[in-house]
Design a protein around this motif. Sequence first.
Motif, PDB file in Angstrom:
ATOM      1  N   ARG A  58      17.539 -26.697 -26.981  1.00  0.00           N
ATOM      2  CA  ARG A  58      18.303 -26.063 -28.050  1.00  0.00           C
ATOM      3  C   ARG A  58      19.304 -25.041 -27.537  1.00  0.00           C
ATOM      4  O   ARG A  58      20.347 -24.816 -28.149  1.00  0.00           O
ATOM      5  CB  ARG A  58      17.352 -25.352 -29.030  1.00  0.00           C
ATOM      6  CG  ARG A  58      16.355 -26.270 -29.726  1.00  0.00           C
ATOM      7  CD  ARG A  58      15.535 -25.469 -30.733  1.00  0.00           C
ATOM      8  NE  ARG A  58      14.535 -26.292 -31.402  1.00  0.00           N
ATOM      9  CZ  ARG A  58      13.710 -25.861 -32.346  1.00  0.00           C
ATOM     10  NH1 ARG A  58      13.768 -24.579 -32.721  1.00  0.00           N
ATOM     11  NH2 ARG A  58      12.834 -26.660 -32.905  1.00  0.00           N
ATOM     12  N   TYR A  59      18.961 -24.384 -26.435  1.00  0.00           N
ATOM     13  CA  TYR A  59      19.789 -23.279 -25.955  1.00  0.00           C
ATOM     14  C   TYR A  59      20.204 -23.501 -24.510  1.00  0.00           C
ATOM     15  O   TYR A  59      19.413 -23.944 -23.681  1.00  0.00           O
ATOM     16  CB  TYR A  59      19.016 -21.951 -26.035  1.00  0.00           C
ATOM     17  CG  TYR A  59      18.573 -21.544 -27.425  1.00  0.00           C
ATOM     18  CD1 TYR A  59      19.397 -20.784 -28.237  1.00  0.00           C
ATOM     19  CD2 TYR A  59      17.320 -21.925 -27.909  1.00  0.00           C
ATOM     20  CE1 TYR A  59      18.989 -20.396 -29.503  1.00  0.00           C
ATOM     21  CE2 TYR A  59      16.904 -21.548 -29.172  1.00  0.00           C
ATOM     22  CZ  TYR A  59      17.740 -20.791 -29.971  1.00  0.00           C
ATOM     23  OH  TYR A  59      17.328 -20.410 -31.217  1.00  0.00           O
TER      24      TYR A  59
ATOM     25  N   ASP B 292       9.803 -22.671 -33.142  1.00  0.00           N
ATOM     26  CA  ASP B 292      10.686 -22.297 -34.243  1.00  0.00           C
ATOM     27  C   ASP B 292      10.796 -20.792 -34.422  1.00  0.00           C
ATOM     28  O   ASP B 292      11.720 -20.305 -35.074  1.00  0.00           O
ATOM     29  CB  ASP B 292      10.183 -22.921 -35.554  1.00  0.00           C
ATOM     30  CG  ASP B 292      10.407 -24.435 -35.587  1.00  0.00           C
ATOM     31  OD1 ASP B 292      11.320 -24.899 -34.861  1.00  0.00           O
ATOM     32  OD2 ASP B 292       9.681 -25.130 -36.310  1.00  0.00           O
ATOM     33  N   ASP B 293       9.848 -20.052 -33.882  1.00  0.00           N
ATOM     34  CA  ASP B 293       9.854 -18.598 -34.010  1.00  0.00           C
ATOM     35  C   ASP B 293      10.283 -17.933 -32.710  1.00  0.00           C
ATOM     36  O   ASP B 293       9.977 -16.772 -32.467  1.00  0.00           O
ATOM     37  CB  ASP B 293       8.446 -18.109 -34.399  1.00  0.00           C
ATOM     38  CG  ASP B 293       8.446 -16.640 -34.817  1.00  0.00           C
ATOM     39  OD1 ASP B 293       9.422 -16.211 -35.451  1.00  0.00           O
ATOM     40  OD2 ASP B 293       7.494 -15.925 -34.467  1.00  0.00           O
TER      41      ASP B 293
ATOM     42  N   THR C  67      19.865 -11.850 -37.885  1.00  0.00           N
ATOM     43  CA  THR C  67      19.600 -13.172 -37.314  1.00  0.00           C
ATOM     44  C   THR C  67      20.162 -14.260 -38.230  1.00  0.00           C
ATOM     45  O   THR C  67      19.970 -14.205 -39.455  1.00  0.00           O
ATOM     46  CB  THR C  67      18.088 -13.385 -37.136  1.00  0.00           C
ATOM     47  OG1 THR C  67      17.585 -12.358 -36.276  1.00  0.00           O
ATOM     48  CG2 THR C  67      17.795 -14.738 -36.508  1.00  0.00           C
TER      49      THR C  67
ATOM     50  N   ARG D 194      20.259 -18.478 -38.620  1.00  0.00           N
ATOM     51  CA  ARG D 194      19.731 -19.761 -38.156  1.00  0.00           C
ATOM     52  C   ARG D 194      20.660 -20.882 -38.599  1.00  0.00           C
ATOM     53  O   ARG D 194      20.978 -21.020 -39.784  1.00  0.00           O
ATOM     54  CB  ARG D 194      18.320 -20.001 -38.699  1.00  0.00           C
ATOM     55  CG  ARG D 194      17.650 -21.254 -38.118  1.00  0.00           C
ATOM     56  CD  ARG D 194      16.259 -21.450 -38.690  1.00  0.00           C
ATOM     57  NE  ARG D 194      15.341 -20.414 -38.266  1.00  0.00           N
ATOM     58  CZ  ARG D 194      14.640 -20.464 -37.131  1.00  0.00           C
ATOM     59  NH1 ARG D 194      14.781 -21.499 -36.309  1.00  0.00           N
ATOM     60  NH2 ARG D 194      13.811 -19.485 -36.819  1.00  0.00           N
TER      61      ARG D 194
ATOM     62  N   PRO E  82      21.877 -25.061 -38.889  1.00  0.00           N
ATOM     63  CA  PRO E  82      21.176 -26.280 -39.316  1.00  0.00           C
ATOM     64  C   PRO E  82      20.418 -26.981 -38.197  1.00  0.00           C
ATOM     65  O   PRO E  82      19.440 -27.695 -38.456  1.00  0.00           O
ATOM     66  CB  PRO E  82      22.310 -27.159 -39.865  1.00  0.00           C
ATOM     67  CG  PRO E  82      23.362 -26.182 -40.310  1.00  0.00           C
ATOM     68  CD  PRO E  82      23.293 -25.068 -39.320  1.00  0.00           C
ATOM     69  N   ASP E  83      20.862 -26.808 -36.954  1.00  0.00           N
ATOM     70  CA  ASP E  83      20.164 -27.467 -35.844  1.00  0.00           C
ATOM     71  C   ASP E  83      18.993 -26.616 -35.328  1.00  0.00           C
ATOM     72  O   ASP E  83      18.459 -26.881 -34.251  1.00  0.00           O
ATOM     73  CB  ASP E  83      21.131 -27.756 -34.698  1.00  0.00           C
ATOM     74  CG  ASP E  83      21.764 -26.489 -34.133  1.00  0.00           C
ATOM     75  OD1 ASP E  83      21.497 -25.389 -34.670  1.00  0.00           O
ATOM     76  OD2 ASP E  83      22.526 -26.596 -33.155  1.00  0.00           O
ATOM     77  N   ASP E  84      18.605 -25.583 -36.087  1.00  0.00           N
ATOM     78  CA  ASP E  84      17.481 -24.690 -35.773  1.00  0.00           C
ATOM     79  C   ASP E  84      17.767 -23.717 -34.640  1.00  0.00           C
ATOM     80  O   ASP E  84      16.861 -22.996 -34.209  1.00  0.00           O
ATOM     81  CB  ASP E  84      16.202 -25.487 -35.454  1.00  0.00           C
ATOM     82  CG  ASP E  84      15.491 -25.955 -36.709  1.00  0.00           C
ATOM     83  OD1 ASP E  84      15.650 -25.280 -37.748  1.00  0.00           O
ATOM     84  OD2 ASP E  84      14.793 -26.974 -36.648  1.00  0.00           O
ATOM     85  N   THR E  85      18.975 -23.675 -34.139  1.00  0.00           N
ATOM     86  CA  THR E  85      19.298 -22.637 -33.164  1.00  0.00           C
ATOM     87  C   THR E  85      19.554 -21.327 -33.899  1.00  0.00           C
ATOM     88  O   THR E  85      19.988 -21.312 -35.054  1.00  0.00           O
ATOM     89  CB  THR E  85      20.529 -23.008 -32.326  1.00  0.00           C
ATOM     90  OG1 THR E  85      21.643 -23.203 -33.204  1.00  0.00           O
ATOM     91  CG2 THR E  85      20.269 -24.258 -31.513  1.00  0.00           C
ATOM     92  N   VAL E  86      19.295 -20.250 -33.228  1.00  0.00           N
ATOM     93  CA  VAL E  86      19.416 -18.922 -33.824  1.00  0.00           C
ATOM     94  C   VAL E  86      20.459 -18.118 -33.060  1.00  0.00           C
ATOM     95  O   VAL E  86      20.515 -18.163 -31.826  1.00  0.00           O
ATOM     96  CB  VAL E  86      18.054 -18.190 -33.788  1.00  0.00           C
ATOM     97  CG1 VAL E  86      18.205 -16.723 -34.136  1.00  0.00           C
ATOM     98  CG2 VAL E  86      17.074 -18.857 -34.738  1.00  0.00           C
TER      99      VAL E  86
END
Length: 422
Positions: A351-352, A384-385, A406, A408, A410-414
Amino acid sequence: MAEVERLARRVDSARLRLVARADSGRVAERTGHTDTGAWLAQTTNGDRRPASRDVRLAAALSAPTAPSADDPTAAAAGDGVLSLVAPPPGPDLAQTAAALDDGRISAEHARVITGAMAELPEGLGTEARRQCETELLRLATSHAPAVLRRHARRVLETVEPDEDVVDAHEESVLADEEARAVEAAAFWIKDNSDGTMTGHFTVPWASGIILKKVIDAMTAPRRRATSGGAVGTAPSDLAALTGDARVDQLDWQHRRGLALADLLARIPTDHLSTKIAATLLITTRLEDLRGQLTRAGRTDAGDHLDAGTTRRMACGAGIIPLVLDGASQPLDLGRQRRLHTEAQRLALTTRYDQCAADGCDRPFAWCEIHHLDPWAQGGSTDVDDAAPLCGRHHRMLHGPDWQHTTHRAPDDTVTIHFHRRT
């Protein structure tokens, strides 16, 4: 010996008064030097850094005003000769200057006292400041400068009955120390071309004590009963690691050098570990770990850490917190707290690519894993957290000067946005 030491301190005082006169008389400006520290280093054939420290101390102990043109104690023009008569000390530090003149305290004691007096809260009355200085001088006559420095962080309790106010002041002092330590961090190493390398480093206290604990653990002798019932020293762990049975015959500095070499050889190179490779016991209150209050945490190594550093270490490192409630009863001892696993780090790399702070391009490999919902407040240790934060932004998140929001995607990246508190 005590009399010789007292004489040396009085000479130091005379030297500092001369430095103060040189600084107020702008000798450096007249002789073409960049500042008084540079002039002093060249004049005494000394190093620049200690010379600059002496100038700062001399200035703190003296009145800030420059001499007038008709001042009989002013520097003689052109020849660089100065009078030993310095401006009178400022009202805050008159007692300290007198104690140094008399040889009752050293220049290092005076350095600690001037620093502590400068850190006292604004608005504190003259009489209250005088009482704080008196207490610091009392402590200085029976404590080494390093011990005095720890007491000085709480000198406000001399005049402030509210313990919460004193706690907040100590926390502020420690946070400032941590910020200066981060700014002062440095490392160099050179090849001696003889099969050895020599280096030097400066790191924040919390990082340095972890290294010291690891080295001490690797070199500590173990006691065992011999077959005859006598107690002897067993071969150390270091001897087992290095395969050198002679290690117990070496001096301690040599042993520690071998331990450091062995430690460096065993650092993983395929990835960076998320845990700090030592156990540091920190005593704090549950409210402070949650970030609700700001009281310094006390370590088992005999020093204190500001609340932000304590929370940051608890968030991303393998420390064992000794958490106390309001009645100072242990709530949790001996359990490593909610570390993300290597598998979770691997999942987060999908994700990152870099730090989750807005605009930060530090790579993921440099980051610590942060709980978006604090673990102490019910947050979970799952992907996810979690979000990666570089060391700088992790410190900002747990520091008093910044707030954050913060977002978030749609792709769950923060993405974490930081804003300086007003």
